[in-house]
Design a protein around this motif. Structure first.
Motif, PDB file in Angstrom:
ATOM      1  N   ARG A  24       0.819  -1.207   0.000  1.00  0.00           N
ATOM      2  CA  ARG A  24       0.000   0.000   0.000  1.00  0.00           C
ATOM      3  C   ARG A  24       0.858   1.264   0.000  1.00  0.00           C
ATOM      4  O   ARG A  24       0.498   2.269  -0.596  1.00  0.00           O
ATOM      5  N   LYS A  27       1.892   2.067  -3.392  1.00  0.00           N
ATOM      6  CA  LYS A  27       0.768   2.580  -4.185  1.00  0.00           C
ATOM      7  C   LYS A  27       0.271   3.915  -3.666  1.00  0.00           C
ATOM      8  O   LYS A  27      -0.765   4.423  -4.118  1.00  0.00           O
ATOM      9  N   ASP A  28       1.028   4.505  -2.701  1.00  0.00           N
ATOM     10  CA  ASP A  28       0.691   5.816  -2.133  1.00  0.00           C
ATOM     11  C   ASP A  28      -0.701   5.822  -1.504  1.00  0.00           C
ATOM     12  O   ASP A  28      -1.473   6.781  -1.646  1.00  0.00           O
ATOM     13  N   HIS A  29      -1.025   4.738  -0.775  1.00  0.00           N
ATOM     14  CA  HIS A  29      -2.337   4.626  -0.132  1.00  0.00           C
ATOM     15  C   HIS A  29      -2.459   5.657   0.993  1.00  0.00           C
ATOM     16  O   HIS A  29      -1.528   5.838   1.781  1.00  0.00           O
ATOM     17  N   ASP A  31      -3.931   5.619   3.814  1.00  0.00           N
ATOM     18  CA  ASP A  31      -3.903   5.098   5.176  1.00  0.00           C
ATOM     19  C   ASP A  31      -2.488   4.894   5.703  1.00  0.00           C
ATOM     20  O   ASP A  31      -2.300   4.633   6.903  1.00  0.00           O
ATOM     21  N   LYS A  37       5.829   5.638   4.123  1.00  0.00           N
ATOM     22  CA  LYS A  37       5.953   5.688   2.659  1.00  0.00           C
ATOM     23  C   LYS A  37       7.378   6.060   2.254  1.00  0.00           C
ATOM     24  O   LYS A  37       7.956   5.458   1.345  1.00  0.00           O
TER      25      LYS A  37
END
Length: 334
Positions: A24, A27-29, A31, A37
């Protein structure tokens, strides 16, 4: 870790995170925290992590893989076509797998079998010199795999193809030889089974006709390789056939002819002018440099790949023939 392909599991283990968190983060989520990140991205860059495109495409029910079958990779022309295909494929996040037929119908079929399980999105192909039946391509298309033919399309309706204007290229080459005063022009022809061979012979004949030069069967020699270019010249000389120019179906045949002319003591271009077809890199390297018809192979590859992508995404109802220009490049053999 660096000796093998780096995976998301490797990154997760290194940072003490779960695989899903790493996934995630990549994918630059929203949350996932900015700090996490940043750590994931920095480590993935340092370890040169690359996503497994095959796994991603299978997950999305798309392979994103294109098959390509060419007669021979050794020719600059075919390698330039592949470069054009690859350029467009990279922009569309697709992968290209290339097989050679080595000008063999049997090996072409074997290459096709390797693609026939449905794991490719589509196929780009230039048929072998031996190919005169097309059932193997029909079977692939029946499985829903679109095909685009290039340079040597099959002799069949309802196919997409990208070709050069071989007729015009041949016509202009012979017309040029006539303009510089040559009258006994030999044509070293390709196989009549191929579109290329037929169109270049047709251009040769029509250029002679339009200049009121009689067509002579003995001046057409079936020669489409370096070796045959040499033996073709030797046969003409042995038979006492007069000729002052040779127009060949490809550059390698022309170079074989040049070497044989030198062995026979015939001066180029004073006694015999020579024109090839293709503008291979070697055409500029031989002595004297070869006059030839240039084929923009990279452009052909681009158009073929764009056409295939259109077929994959939208499957146009009417198949098309894309015809590209082929222009003469004058060098010292004329």
């Amino acid at each position: 870790m660096t000796n093998n392909r780096v995976t998301i599991k490797d990154i997760a283990k290194e940072l003490g995170l779960s695989v899903s968190t790493v996934s995630r983060a990549l994918k630059d989520h929203p949350d996932i925290s900015i700090e996490t990140k940043r750590a994931v991205v920095e480590l993935s860059q340092r370890l040169k992590y690359k996503p497994n495109m095959m796994a991603l495409s299978l997950k999305n029910s798309r392979s994103n893989i294109i098959g390509v079958i060419i007669p021979e990779l050794v020719h600059y022309f075919f390698s330039s076509v592949i470069a054009g295909i690859q350029e467009v494929a990279d922009k569309h996040k697709m992968r290209v797998i290339v097989q050679q037929s080595n000008e063999s119908f049997e090996q072409e079929g074997e290459a096709l079998d390797a693609f026939s399980d449905g794991w490719i999105e589509g196929l780009i192909v230039s048929i072998s010199k031996e190919t005169i039946s097309y059932e193997h391509f029909d079977e692939l298309q029946a499985k829903g795999i679109p095909i685009v033919f290039f340079d040597r399309p099959i002799d069949q309706d309802n196919v997409d193809s990208v070709v050069f204007d071989d007729y015009k290229g041949a016509y202009e080459a012979v017309e040029y030889l006539l303009k510089i005063g040559r009258r006994n022009i030999v044509h070293f022809a390709g196989p009549a089974s191929t579109h290329v061979g037929r169109e270049r012979l047709r251009g040769y004949r029509d250029a002679l006709r339009d200049s009121s030069i009689p067509f002579r069967e003995e001046l057409v020699v079936h020669a489409d390789s370096f070796e045959k270019g040499g033996t073709g010249v030797e046969a003409l000389v042995a038979k006492g056939i007069e000729f002052d120019a040779i127009f060949t179906c490809n550059d390698f045949t022309a170079i074989g002819a040049l070497k044989a002319l030198k062995r026979e003591g015939l001066l180029v271009p004073d006694q015999v002018a020579v024109v090839g077809f293709g503008d291979e890199d070697i055409a500029k390297m031989v002595d004297p440099p070869l006059t030839t018809v240039r084929q923009p192979g990279k452009e052909m590859g681009r158009v073929a790949m764009l056409t295939l992508i259109e077929k994959i995404n939208n499957a146009p109802t009417k198949e098309r023939e894309h015809k590209l220009e082929a222009n003469i490049v004058v060098r010292e053999t004329t």
